[in-house]
Write a protein that holds these residues in place. Sequence first.
Motif, PDB file in Angstrom:
ATOM      1  N   ASN A 129       0.861  -1.307  -0.290  1.00  0.00           N
ATOM      2  CA  ASN A 129      -0.326  -0.124  -0.084  1.00  0.00           C
ATOM      3  C   ASN A 129       0.651   1.052  -0.121  1.00  0.00           C
ATOM      4  O   ASN A 129       0.766   2.538   0.325  1.00  0.00           O
ATOM      5  CB  ASN A 129      -0.819   0.257   1.249  1.00  0.00           C
ATOM      6  CG  ASN A 129      -2.361  -1.009   1.284  1.00  0.00           C
ATOM      7  OD1 ASN A 129      -3.032  -0.501   0.183  1.00  0.00           O
ATOM      8  ND2 ASN A 129      -1.544  -2.302   1.289  1.00  0.00           N
ATOM      9  N   PHE A 130       2.295   1.615   0.042  1.00  0.00           N
ATOM     10  CA  PHE A 130       2.972   2.114   0.188  1.00  0.00           C
ATOM     11  C   PHE A 130       3.675   2.718  -0.888  1.00  0.00           C
ATOM     12  O   PHE A 130       4.574   3.030  -2.007  1.00  0.00           O
ATOM     13  CB  PHE A 130       2.951   2.786   1.516  1.00  0.00           C
ATOM     14  CG  PHE A 130       4.735   3.409   1.324  1.00  0.00           C
ATOM     15  CD1 PHE A 130       4.158   5.159   1.302  1.00  0.00           C
ATOM     16  CD2 PHE A 130       6.095   3.590   1.787  1.00  0.00           C
ATOM     17  CE1 PHE A 130       4.697   6.316   1.581  1.00  0.00           C
ATOM     18  CE2 PHE A 130       6.883   4.858   1.637  1.00  0.00           C
ATOM     19  CZ  PHE A 130       6.449   5.940   1.607  1.00  0.00           C
TER      20      PHE A 130
ATOM     21  N   ALA B  72       4.597  -0.244  -3.254  1.00  0.00           N
ATOM     22  CA  ALA B  72       4.476  -0.535  -4.431  1.00  0.00           C
ATOM     23  C   ALA B  72       3.989   1.306  -4.672  1.00  0.00           C
ATOM     24  O   ALA B  72       4.020   1.107  -6.601  1.00  0.00           O
ATOM     25  CB  ALA B  72       3.080  -1.690  -4.239  1.00  0.00           C
ATOM     26  N   ARG B  73       4.085   2.318  -4.487  1.00  0.00           N
ATOM     27  CA  ARG B  73       2.882   3.101  -5.259  1.00  0.00           C
ATOM     28  C   ARG B  73       3.831   3.965  -5.454  1.00  0.00           C
ATOM     29  O   ARG B  73       3.771   4.950  -5.919  1.00  0.00           O
ATOM     30  CB  ARG B  73       1.812   3.827  -4.605  1.00  0.00           C
ATOM     31  CG  ARG B  73       0.587   2.554  -4.624  1.00  0.00           C
ATOM     32  CD  ARG B  73      -0.582   3.153  -3.418  1.00  0.00           C
ATOM     33  NE  ARG B  73      -1.758   1.753  -3.349  1.00  0.00           N
ATOM     34  CZ  ARG B  73      -2.990   2.016  -2.691  1.00  0.00           C
ATOM     35  NH1 ARG B  73      -2.551   3.165  -2.208  1.00  0.00           N
ATOM     36  NH2 ARG B  73      -3.834   1.210  -2.402  1.00  0.00           N
ATOM     37  N   LEU B  74       4.752   4.140  -4.588  1.00  0.00           N
ATOM     38  CA  LEU B  74       6.251   5.126  -5.393  1.00  0.00           C
ATOM     39  C   LEU B  74       6.375   5.369  -6.587  1.00  0.00           C
ATOM     40  O   LEU B  74       6.282   4.406  -7.155  1.00  0.00           O
ATOM     41  CB  LEU B  74       7.472   4.594  -4.180  1.00  0.00           C
ATOM     42  CG  LEU B  74       7.234   4.745  -2.334  1.00  0.00           C
ATOM     43  CD1 LEU B  74       8.549   3.762  -1.601  1.00  0.00           C
ATOM     44  CD2 LEU B  74       7.219   5.819  -1.947  1.00  0.00           C
ATOM     45  N   GLU B  75       6.948   6.332  -7.196  1.00  0.00           N
ATOM     46  CA  GLU B  75       7.238   7.044  -7.941  1.00  0.00           C
ATOM     47  C   GLU B  75       7.926   6.021  -8.887  1.00  0.00           C
ATOM     48  O   GLU B  75       8.200   5.734 -10.518  1.00  0.00           O
ATOM     49  CB  GLU B  75       7.959   7.884  -8.099  1.00  0.00           C
ATOM     50  CG  GLU B  75       7.390   9.046  -9.506  1.00  0.00           C
ATOM     51  CD  GLU B  75       7.669   9.883 -10.161  1.00  0.00           C
ATOM     52  OE1 GLU B  75       7.778  10.596 -11.004  1.00  0.00           O
ATOM     53  OE2 GLU B  75       7.293  10.873  -8.930  1.00  0.00           O
TER      54      GLU B  75
ATOM     55  N   ASN C 285       6.751   2.207  -9.770  1.00  0.00           N
ATOM     56  CA  ASN C 285       6.418   2.489 -10.957  1.00  0.00           C
ATOM     57  C   ASN C 285       7.154   2.542 -12.016  1.00  0.00           C
ATOM     58  O   ASN C 285       6.292   1.920 -13.325  1.00  0.00           O
ATOM     59  CB  ASN C 285       5.075   3.163 -10.365  1.00  0.00           C
ATOM     60  CG  ASN C 285       3.405   2.870  -9.867  1.00  0.00           C
ATOM     61  OD1 ASN C 285       3.529   1.848  -9.860  1.00  0.00           O
ATOM     62  ND2 ASN C 285       3.807   3.598  -8.674  1.00  0.00           N
TER      63      ASN C 285
ATOM     64  N   GLN D   4       8.374  -6.471  -5.178  1.00  0.00           N
ATOM     65  CA  GLN D   4       7.879  -6.480  -4.186  1.00  0.00           C
ATOM     66  C   GLN D   4       7.935  -8.176  -2.977  1.00  0.00           C
ATOM     67  O   GLN D   4       8.325  -8.012  -2.326  1.00  0.00           O
ATOM     68  CB  GLN D   4       6.431  -6.739  -4.693  1.00  0.00           C
ATOM     69  CG  GLN D   4       6.332  -5.352  -4.833  1.00  0.00           C
ATOM     70  CD  GLN D   4       4.671  -5.240  -5.179  1.00  0.00           C
ATOM     71  OE1 GLN D   4       4.001  -6.723  -5.883  1.00  0.00           O
ATOM     72  NE2 GLN D   4       3.688  -4.190  -5.163  1.00  0.00           N
TER      73      GLN D   4
ATOM     74  N   GLN E 120      -5.649  -3.326  -0.119  1.00  0.00           N
ATOM     75  CA  GLN E 120      -4.406  -2.278  -0.782  1.00  0.00           C
ATOM     76  C   GLN E 120      -4.970  -2.271  -2.846  1.00  0.00           C
ATOM     77  O   GLN E 120      -5.085  -1.523  -3.116  1.00  0.00           O
ATOM     78  CB  GLN E 120      -3.524  -3.585  -1.724  1.00  0.00           C
ATOM     79  CG  GLN E 120      -3.482  -5.042  -1.964  1.00  0.00           C
ATOM     80  CD  GLN E 120      -2.793  -5.693  -2.423  1.00  0.00           C
ATOM     81  OE1 GLN E 120      -1.676  -5.103  -3.584  1.00  0.00           O
ATOM     82  NE2 GLN E 120      -3.002  -6.580  -1.719  1.00  0.00           N
ATOM     83  N   TYR E 121      -6.643  -2.681  -2.101  1.00  0.00           N
ATOM     84  CA  TYR E 121      -7.507  -2.604  -4.044  1.00  0.00           C
ATOM     85  C   TYR E 121      -8.849  -1.001  -3.307  1.00  0.00           C
ATOM     86  O   TYR E 121      -9.059  -1.072  -3.980  1.00  0.00           O
ATOM     87  CB  TYR E 121      -7.570  -3.788  -4.068  1.00  0.00           C
ATOM     88  CG  TYR E 121      -6.801  -4.416  -4.795  1.00  0.00           C
ATOM     89  CD1 TYR E 121      -6.038  -4.294  -6.216  1.00  0.00           C
ATOM     90  CD2 TYR E 121      -6.531  -5.840  -4.261  1.00  0.00           C
ATOM     91  CE1 TYR E 121      -5.127  -5.146  -6.438  1.00  0.00           C
ATOM     92  CE2 TYR E 121      -5.698  -6.600  -4.630  1.00  0.00           C
ATOM     93  CZ  TYR E 121      -4.783  -6.122  -5.554  1.00  0.00           C
ATOM     94  OH  TYR E 121      -3.853  -7.026  -5.628  1.00  0.00           O
TER      95      TYR E 121
END
Length: 224
Positions: free
Chosen positions: A24-25, A27-30, A33, A44, A172-173
Amino acid sequence: MKRKETKFYLTTVLIIAAYYLIFNFVARLEFVNQLSDFGFYGLQILLIALEGIVATVILVKSQRWKEYGRFQFRWSYLGIFFLSFILMFLWVNITTRIFPSTQNGSAIKETVANLTGISYFVTRILYGSLIAPIVEELVFRGLLMIALSKFKKYYIDVIISSTLFSLIHVLQYGWVLTDFIVYAGAGLLFGMLFLYTRSVYWPMALHIVWNTFLIVVSLLVFGY
């Protein structure tokens, strides 16, 4: 002794929080991605594997591994194992018929459908059928249920474990009640098997067999 127990409880909370942050954190870092598929999922998986290693070290150092980290075969355990698999099969089939597809399940299908080669093998096969089940059982049954063993009256340890296990797969979704119910039911089965056998290996084996079964079915039906 109290200081040692407090440290065990604190590290358990931190491990579960870290598990949540990975999806949740991190995986969303710029910069994450911007990685390739292999780099994104590889990172991951590496972090989750490290979680499993840390969880094992904590269990060993706390002396709990001597009791819950041993494998003991009994025919009754094997019978409960197969019964748990049948109940899992029934649970998933019933919930699939009355609930919409879980967001987690849909995301997995979408992800693996676009993966090929080593990325597919690592993400779908290695992680899905082996690493994820092992680490999740170490954390949610091994660490968490042992930490809550003083509260096992009325199966509070099983309930809390299955609740957090479900939330990890759901949040997470975005919150969906039916998704939560599906994973909480599975968590209850894993938790009850752990409680009955007093060993992390039996629910771990059930989790591995179940995930592998789902992957085989998916390959036969969808081709991925």
